[in-house]
Design a protein around this motif. Structure first.
Motif, PDB file in Angstrom:
ATOM      1  N   PRO A  80       0.851  -1.173  -0.039  1.00 28.04           N
ATOM      2  CA  PRO A  80       0.000   0.023   0.038  1.00 28.04           C
ATOM      3  C   PRO A  80       0.896   1.376  -0.033  1.00 28.04           C
ATOM      4  N   LEU A  81       0.576   2.279  -0.791  1.00 31.66           N
ATOM      5  CA  LEU A  81       1.361   3.547  -0.806  1.00 31.66           C
ATOM      6  C   LEU A  81       0.707   4.553   0.149  1.00 31.66           C
ATOM      7  N   ARG A  82      -0.483   4.479   0.657  1.00 30.55           N
ATOM      8  CA  ARG A  82      -1.069   5.182   1.513  1.00 30.55           C
ATOM      9  C   ARG A  82      -1.111   6.570   1.506  1.00 30.55           C
ATOM     10  N   THR A  83      -1.445   6.860  -0.051  1.00 33.61           N
ATOM     11  CA  THR A  83      -1.689   8.263  -0.459  1.00 33.61           C
ATOM     12  C   THR A  83      -3.170   8.817  -0.387  1.00 33.61           C
ATOM     13  N   GLY A  84      -3.999   7.986   0.465  1.00 31.38           N
ATOM     14  CA  GLY A  84      -5.404   8.601   0.439  1.00 31.38           C
ATOM     15  C   GLY A  84      -6.229   8.057  -0.458  1.00 31.38           C
ATOM     16  N   ASN A 140     -12.149   1.641 -10.220  1.00 34.01           N
ATOM     17  CA  ASN A 140     -12.670   2.113  -9.218  1.00 34.01           C
ATOM     18  C   ASN A 140     -11.442   2.010  -7.991  1.00 34.01           C
ATOM     19  N   VAL A 141     -10.126   2.303  -8.465  1.00 40.33           N
ATOM     20  CA  VAL A 141      -8.932   2.083  -7.544  1.00 40.33           C
ATOM     21  C   VAL A 141      -8.944   3.257  -6.833  1.00 40.33           C
ATOM     22  N   SER A 142      -9.077   2.983  -5.527  1.00 36.67           N
ATOM     23  CA  SER A 142      -9.140   4.091  -4.554  1.00 36.67           C
ATOM     24  C   SER A 142      -7.996   4.166  -3.597  1.00 36.67           C
ATOM     25  N   SER A 143      -7.226   2.903  -3.655  1.00 35.36           N
ATOM     26  CA  SER A 143      -5.993   2.641  -2.694  1.00 35.36           C
ATOM     27  C   SER A 143      -4.902   2.327  -3.653  1.00 35.36           C
ATOM     28  N   ALA A 144      -3.864   3.178  -3.987  1.00 30.77           N
ATOM     29  CA  ALA A 144      -2.735   2.716  -4.606  1.00 30.77           C
ATOM     30  C   ALA A 144      -2.179   1.805  -4.019  1.00 30.77           C
ATOM     31  N   THR A 145      -1.439   1.081  -4.699  1.00 26.15           N
ATOM     32  CA  THR A 145      -0.334  -0.047  -4.313  1.00 26.15           C
ATOM     33  C   THR A 145       0.613  -0.102  -5.472  1.00 26.15           C
ATOM     34  N   TYR A 162      -2.321   2.804  -9.841  1.00 28.01           N
ATOM     35  CA  TYR A 162      -2.449   4.243  -9.226  1.00 28.01           C
ATOM     36  C   TYR A 162      -3.989   4.311  -9.266  1.00 28.01           C
ATOM     37  N   ARG A 163      -4.263   5.365  -8.410  1.00 34.81           N
ATOM     38  CA  ARG A 163      -5.849   5.734  -8.291  1.00 34.81           C
ATOM     39  C   ARG A 163      -6.577   6.236  -9.354  1.00 34.81           C
ATOM     40  N   LEU A 164      -7.822   6.186  -9.518  1.00 34.28           N
ATOM     41  CA  LEU A 164      -8.530   6.330 -10.974  1.00 34.28           C
ATOM     42  C   LEU A 164      -9.769   7.048 -10.521  1.00 34.28           C
ATOM     43  N   LYS A 165     -10.334   7.690 -11.538  1.00 34.66           N
ATOM     44  CA  LYS A 165     -11.652   8.297 -11.438  1.00 34.66           C
ATOM     45  C   LYS A 165     -12.934   7.377 -11.111  1.00 34.66           C
ATOM     46  N   LEU A 169      -4.306  15.832 -12.274  1.00 37.26           N
ATOM     47  CA  LEU A 169      -3.876  14.547 -11.997  1.00 37.26           C
ATOM     48  C   LEU A 169      -3.085  14.551 -10.761  1.00 37.26           C
ATOM     49  N   SER A 170      -3.681  15.278  -9.656  1.00 38.34           N
ATOM     50  CA  SER A 170      -2.847  15.189  -8.564  1.00 38.34           C
ATOM     51  C   SER A 170      -2.882  14.057  -7.814  1.00 38.34           C
ATOM     52  N   ASP A 171      -3.805  13.083  -8.035  1.00 36.89           N
ATOM     53  CA  ASP A 171      -3.804  11.818  -7.377  1.00 36.89           C
ATOM     54  C   ASP A 171      -2.745  11.026  -8.016  1.00 36.89           C
TER      55      ASP A 171
END
Length: 308
Positions: free
Chosen positions: A42-46, A68-73, A125-128, A164-166
């Motif tokens: 987990p990258l713990r980027t929120g 629907n990736v909301s937690s990056a790894t 990475y996180r997605l929309k 693209l901040s996320d």
């Protein structure tokens, strides 16, 4: 560069087999169980703002994708210590920021790199957010493709990167994680680069341009936008790949390559006669299958694969 509003314009998915092998026939998206990812860190980027539907996996053209990736790894693919070079690559799959082509542009590429002595790390990475219902999701993807190429959908590079901040935060966190565990993973902290496909190419370039403190050793945008950007004075060496029949980015000039060259930064570019968009390690029957070996040769010639 100019990118498509809302999805970044670097689309690697769905209709017309954008990210899948052209020989596959099944274009339908079919749900699948989430694969085991025991090595994912987990990258713990929120979380993603406004994310409602849970992460979901599906197959299209016979390969695994996620949305629907909301937690990056970050998932490591490490080479045999006997052949490890010390070089490392963060691998960013494409998917128009609505999905990730994890198998075609992630795991397969990472395994190929590890087999050649390069430690590879697949960035999920996180997605929309997208609808939980598969039919509604397919309609959203269709609408995304319908917007491609419309002048009003295009953004300036600065405006695109601002959205693209996320993804930039995930890219930065991935590089920081690999650097922090470099000794454990057999990586030279000064030889960490990033390679991305389509939307992953945009993530790669946005990370390099908006977060220069990552000090990437190289960037490799594979079938990404070729439009010009403002190149930092200390920009990393760039290796670009595009097919002449790419329906998204061909026949629009090579401003990105020109900009890198005019800035006096190292650059190499391969334009293949055929391959379309989303060919991963290469489309069978075209010269695009040669890009990966050329990439490894480029890394080696630039001293990035020399064991130290």
């Amino acid at each position: 560069m100019r990118w498509i509003r809302g999805v970044g314009g670097l689309i690697a998915a769905s209709a017309a087999a954008a990210t899948m092998p052209a020989s596959a026939q099944d274009a339908r998206m079919t749900t699948m169980e989430a694969p085991a990812e025991p090595n994912a860190v987990p990258l713990r980027t929120g979380p993603v703002k406004g994310q409602a539907a849970p992460e979901a996996w599906f197959k299209q053209y016979g390969v695994a994708m996620t949305r629907n990736v909301s937690s990056a790894t970050l998932t490591p693919f490490l080479p045999d210590p006997a052949t490890a070079t010390g070089a490392a690559a963060i691998v960013a799959p494409g998917g128009g920021f609505l999905m990730l082509s994890m198998e075609n542009e992630g795991w397969r590429v990472a395994k190929a790199l590890a087999d050649r002595g390069v430690a590879a790390f697949v960035l999920k990475y996180r997605l929309k957010p997208t609808p939980a219902d598969m039919n509604a999701f397919e309609q959203a993807v269709t609408a995304m493709f319908a917007s491609v190429g419309k002048p009003q959908s295009r953004l300036s590079p600065d405006a695109a990167i601002a959205g693209l901040s996320d993804q930039i935060a995930d890219g930065r966190a991935a590089v920081a994680l690999v650097r922090s565990r470099a000794a454990e993973w057999g990586v030279d902290p000064q030889r960490i680069g990033m390679i991305g496909f389509s939307a992953g190419a945009m993530t790669t370039m946005a990370t390099a341009l908006a977060a220069p403190e990552t000090r990437l050793a190289f960037v490799a945008p594979i079938y990404g936008s070729m439009e010009a950007v403002k190149v930092p004075a200390d920009a990393p060496p760039l290796f670009g790949v595009l097919a002449a029949d790419d329906p998204l980015f061909a026949r629009k000039g090579f401003g990105l390559i020109d900009a890198w060259q005019q800035a006096g930064r190292p650059v190499e570019f391969h334009l293949y006669q055929a391959g379309g968009h989303g060919f991963g390690l290469g489309k069978h029957g075209t010269t695009s299958t040669g890009w990966f070996d050329s990439f490894l040769h480029w890394l080696d010639t630039n001293g990035l694969l020399k064991r130290r």
